[in-house]
Design a protein around this motif. Structure first.
Motif, mmCIF file in Angstrom:
data_model
loop_
_atom_site.group_PDB
_atom_site.id
_atom_site.type_symbol
_atom_site.label_atom_id
_atom_site.label_comp_id
_atom_site.label_asym_id
_atom_site.label_seq_id
_atom_site.Cartn_x
_atom_site.Cartn_y
_atom_site.Cartn_z
ATOM 1 N N SER A 125 -21.828 5.438 12.471
ATOM 2 C CA SER A 125 -21.061 4.679 13.462
ATOM 3 C C SER A 125 -19.578 5.061 13.432
ATOM 4 C CB SER A 125 -21.223 3.177 13.218
ATOM 5 O OG SER A 125 -20.590 2.831 12.005
ATOM 6 N N GLY A 126 -19.244 6.071 12.626
ATOM 7 C CA GLY A 126 -17.882 6.607 12.669
ATOM 8 C C GLY A 126 -17.002 6.284 11.474
ATOM 9 N N ALA A 127 -17.542 5.610 10.459
ATOM 10 C CA ALA A 127 -16.729 5.280 9.283
ATOM 11 C C ALA A 127 -16.650 6.480 8.334
ATOM 12 C CB ALA A 127 -17.322 4.079 8.553
ATOM 13 N N GLY A 128 -15.474 6.719 7.790
ATOM 14 C CA GLY A 128 -15.285 7.785 6.805
ATOM 15 C C GLY A 128 -15.122 7.203 5.408
ATOM 16 N N ASP A 129 -14.817 8.098 4.450
ATOM 17 C CA ASP A 129 -14.670 7.679 3.050
ATOM 18 C C ASP A 129 -13.692 6.523 2.877
ATOM 19 O OD1 ASP A 129 -16.467 9.518 2.152
ATOM 20 O OD2 ASP A 129 -15.083 10.604 0.844
ATOM 21 N N ARG A 130 -12.555 6.609 3.552
ATOM 22 C CA ARG A 130 -11.532 5.584 3.350
ATOM 23 C C ARG A 130 -11.955 4.209 3.873
ATOM 24 N NH1 ARG A 130 -6.059 5.642 2.386
ATOM 25 N NH2 ARG A 130 -6.244 3.444 2.925
ATOM 26 N N GLU A 131 -12.603 4.180 5.035
ATOM 27 C CA GLU A 131 -13.112 2.906 5.551
ATOM 28 C C GLU A 131 -14.119 2.309 4.572
ATOM 29 O OE1 GLU A 131 -12.722 5.483 7.739
ATOM 30 O OE2 GLU A 131 -12.465 4.720 9.792
ATOM 31 N N ILE A 132 -15.010 3.180 4.069
ATOM 32 C CA ILE A 132 -16.063 2.701 3.157
ATOM 33 C C ILE A 132 -15.432 2.213 1.852
ATOM 34 C CG2 ILE A 132 -18.047 3.457 1.770
ATOM 35 C CD1 ILE A 132 -18.716 5.344 4.210
ATOM 36 N N HIS A 133 -14.500 3.004 1.313
ATOM 37 C CA HIS A 133 -13.800 2.602 0.086
ATOM 38 C C HIS A 133 -13.105 1.254 0.264
ATOM 39 C CE1 HIS A 133 -10.182 2.141 -2.372
ATOM 40 N NE2 HIS A 133 -10.910 2.667 -3.351
ATOM 41 N N ASP A 134 -12.318 1.142 1.324
ATOM 42 C CA ASP A 134 -11.523 -0.078 1.501
ATOM 43 C C ASP A 134 -12.427 -1.290 1.731
ATOM 44 O OD1 ASP A 134 -9.433 1.641 1.162
ATOM 45 O OD2 ASP A 134 -8.389 1.144 3.026
ATOM 46 N N THR A 135 -13.513 -1.102 2.442
ATOM 47 C CA THR A 135 -14.461 -2.205 2.661
ATOM 48 C C THR A 135 -15.036 -2.692 1.334
ATOM 49 O OG1 THR A 135 -15.043 -1.405 4.866
ATOM 50 C CG2 THR A 135 -16.654 -2.824 3.760
ATOM 51 N N VAL A 136 -15.497 -1.754 0.507
ATOM 52 C CA VAL A 136 -16.097 -2.140 -0.786
ATOM 53 C C VAL A 136 -15.055 -2.820 -1.668
ATOM 54 C CG1 VAL A 136 -17.117 -1.252 -2.936
ATOM 55 C CG2 VAL A 136 -17.926 -0.398 -0.727
ATOM 56 N N LEU A 137 -13.842 -2.278 -1.699
ATOM 57 C CA LEU A 137 -12.830 -2.874 -2.580
ATOM 58 C C LEU A 137 -12.359 -4.242 -2.057
ATOM 59 C CD1 LEU A 137 -11.215 -2.835 -5.141
ATOM 60 C CD2 LEU A 137 -9.520 -1.356 -4.039
ATOM 61 N N ILE A 138 -12.237 -4.399 -0.747
ATOM 62 C CA ILE A 138 -11.875 -5.728 -0.215
ATOM 63 C C ILE A 138 -12.967 -6.737 -0.570
ATOM 64 C CG2 ILE A 138 -11.517 -7.100 1.897
ATOM 65 C CD1 ILE A 138 -10.267 -4.501 3.151
ATOM 66 N N ALA A 139 -14.220 -6.359 -0.356
ATOM 67 C CA ALA A 139 -15.326 -7.274 -0.663
ATOM 68 C C ALA A 139 -15.336 -7.626 -2.153
ATOM 69 C CB ALA A 139 -16.657 -6.654 -0.243
ATOM 70 N N ALA A 140 -15.163 -6.626 -3.007
ATOM 71 C CA ALA A 140 -15.160 -6.858 -4.461
ATOM 72 C C ALA A 140 -13.975 -7.743 -4.859
ATOM 73 C CB ALA A 140 -15.106 -5.520 -5.201
ATOM 74 N N THR A 141 -12.825 -7.475 -4.264
ATOM 75 C CA THR A 141 -11.612 -8.235 -4.580
ATOM 76 C C THR A 141 -11.765 -9.705 -4.218
ATOM 77 O OG1 THR A 141 -10.198 -6.289 -4.348
ATOM 78 C CG2 THR A 141 -9.141 -8.430 -4.031
ATOM 79 N N PHE A 142 -12.417 -9.980 -3.090
ATOM 80 C CA PHE A 142 -12.591 -11.390 -2.721
ATOM 81 C C PHE A 142 -13.678 -12.064 -3.545
ATOM 82 C CE2 PHE A 142 -9.380 -10.246 0.097
ATOM 83 C CZ PHE A 142 -8.652 -11.415 0.236
ATOM 84 N N CYS A 143 -14.596 -11.276 -4.093
ATOM 85 C CA CYS A 143 -15.529 -11.863 -5.061
ATOM 86 C C CYS A 143 -14.757 -12.326 -6.306
ATOM 87 C CB CYS A 143 -16.618 -10.856 -5.433
ATOM 88 S SG CYS A 143 -17.811 -10.674 -4.083
ATOM 89 N N MET A 144 -13.642 -11.679 -6.600
ATOM 90 C CA MET A 144 -12.752 -12.124 -7.681
ATOM 91 C C MET A 144 -11.934 -13.343 -7.244
ATOM 92 S SD MET A 144 -9.523 -10.138 -9.463
ATOM 93 C CE MET A 144 -8.774 -9.714 -7.886
ATOM 94 N N PHE A 145 -11.167 -13.217 -6.146
ATOM 95 C CA PHE A 145 -10.293 -14.320 -5.717
ATOM 96 C C PHE A 145 -11.094 -15.613 -5.522
ATOM 97 C CE2 PHE A 145 -7.178 -11.014 -3.912
ATOM 98 C CZ PHE A 145 -6.256 -11.232 -4.912
ATOM 99 N N ASN A 146 -12.246 -15.510 -4.880
ATOM 100 C CA ASN A 146 -13.078 -16.690 -4.621
ATOM 101 C C ASN A 146 -13.445 -17.385 -5.933
ATOM 102 O OD1 ASN A 146 -15.071 -15.025 -2.009
ATOM 103 N ND2 ASN A 146 -12.980 -15.754 -1.946
ATOM 104 N N ARG A 147 -13.833 -16.603 -6.931
ATOM 105 C CA ARG A 147 -14.235 -17.180 -8.229
ATOM 106 C C ARG A 147 -13.042 -17.755 -8.998
ATOM 107 N NH1 ARG A 147 -18.192 -13.711 -6.892
ATOM 108 N NH2 ARG A 147 -20.266 -14.050 -7.788
#
Lengths: 184, 184
Positions: A125-147
């Motif tokens: 759908s057009g996502a490159g390495d950076r989009e994928i990286h940033d998505t995973v890190l944002i999701a992981a980071t909010f799993c931290m902030f939420n907890r």
């Protein structure tokens, strides 16, 4: 009442970083570079990922504040935010955002849930390495902030106007470590 | 093979922060202040919490590397680490560490799993606000690192000696952002 002695009436993460600014500093720097620094994802898209993951983690403070920021940033398209939070798969976001939000949802469960097929769909759908990286890190980071926010039972305002104000501040000023004299 | 193009042969988080040093910087600073900065918990205890949470998140890279660091730091008592990873409740750690590891295990599931009773039990065994804060933040932080490392399928070495070496480095040098020319 929070489980530890934090400044009274200060909501969520802000009360916790006032309790311990040494760890607050890198936490706010991470939020700033990840959500406001250069990225192929817009600030609105990044705030939407943060709100989506926080909603899945049932963290009201983070969901409501980042949804408010995303609404500010989406402007005219602000209804998109609530449609994604309600039913991402049937929301009118782009195929690329749908594929990235799907990855974020997998990360919310556990890192190993992300499959090569999820990544392939994002690339198609057009996502490159950076989009994928940033998505995973944002999701992981909010799993931290939420907890962090819920694990210490920090103050979660219940009125919508408080979040509206937060969203506006997060949009205009970004993530700036709160100071003791100006902590609300 | 990692899902994005990271330096080949570089394990886990190190490969990811080389891909994106801007976010790597606050991530390493957070690890350093949280696991090596001033705290009423010893460095050994903090590494043990990190390994325990990573084990529960099934993140082999983080579990093995932080368990190796904890073994170095516990010295003569290093068997404690594997006993906690195998069966925390029946391991010979102190009552205080058991109460804190119980909180860390709840945070691993979700922030809201932590109850006032969990906090009361920790206080009864001698833990104060700072021990409770640091335990929750370490657990939350590894819920992030574990998802970052596994969500991008970064390289996980399978030989014990690689982790022994990492544990030694983490004990002696702490968390220093890897540089491109010295990344293994």
């Amino acid at each position: 009442m929070a489980y530890i002695q934090v400044p009274e009436g200060v909501p969520g993460i802000r009360s916790l970083v006032l309790f311990r600014p040494e760890t607050g500093k890198p936490l706010y720097e991470l939020a700033q570079v990840l959500l406001r620094g250069p990225s192929p994802l817009t600030e609105a898209e990044r705030e939407l990922i943060a709100a989506y993951v926080s909603g899945r983690n049932d963290c009201l403070f983070c969901r409501n504040s980042h949804a408010a920021a995303a609404r500010c940033l989406y402007g005219e398209d602000k209804n998109l935010v609530d449609e994604v939070l309600k039913d991402m798969n049937h929301s009118p976001v782009s195929d690329k955002m749908k594929a990235l939000l799907n990855i974020a949802g997998k990360v919310q469960v556990l890192g190993k849930e992300v499959t090569p097929e999820d990544i392939a769909a994002a690339r198609l759908s057009g996502a490159g390495d950076r989009e994928i990286h940033d998505t995973v890190l944002i999701a992981a980071t909010f799993c931290m902030f939420n907890r962090y926010v819920d694990g210490l039972a920090s103050f979660t305002p219940m009125d919508a106007s408080a979040y509206e104000e937060m969203g506006k501040r997060m949009t205009e000023k970004g993530y700036v470590l709160p100071q003791p004299q100006n902590n609300k």
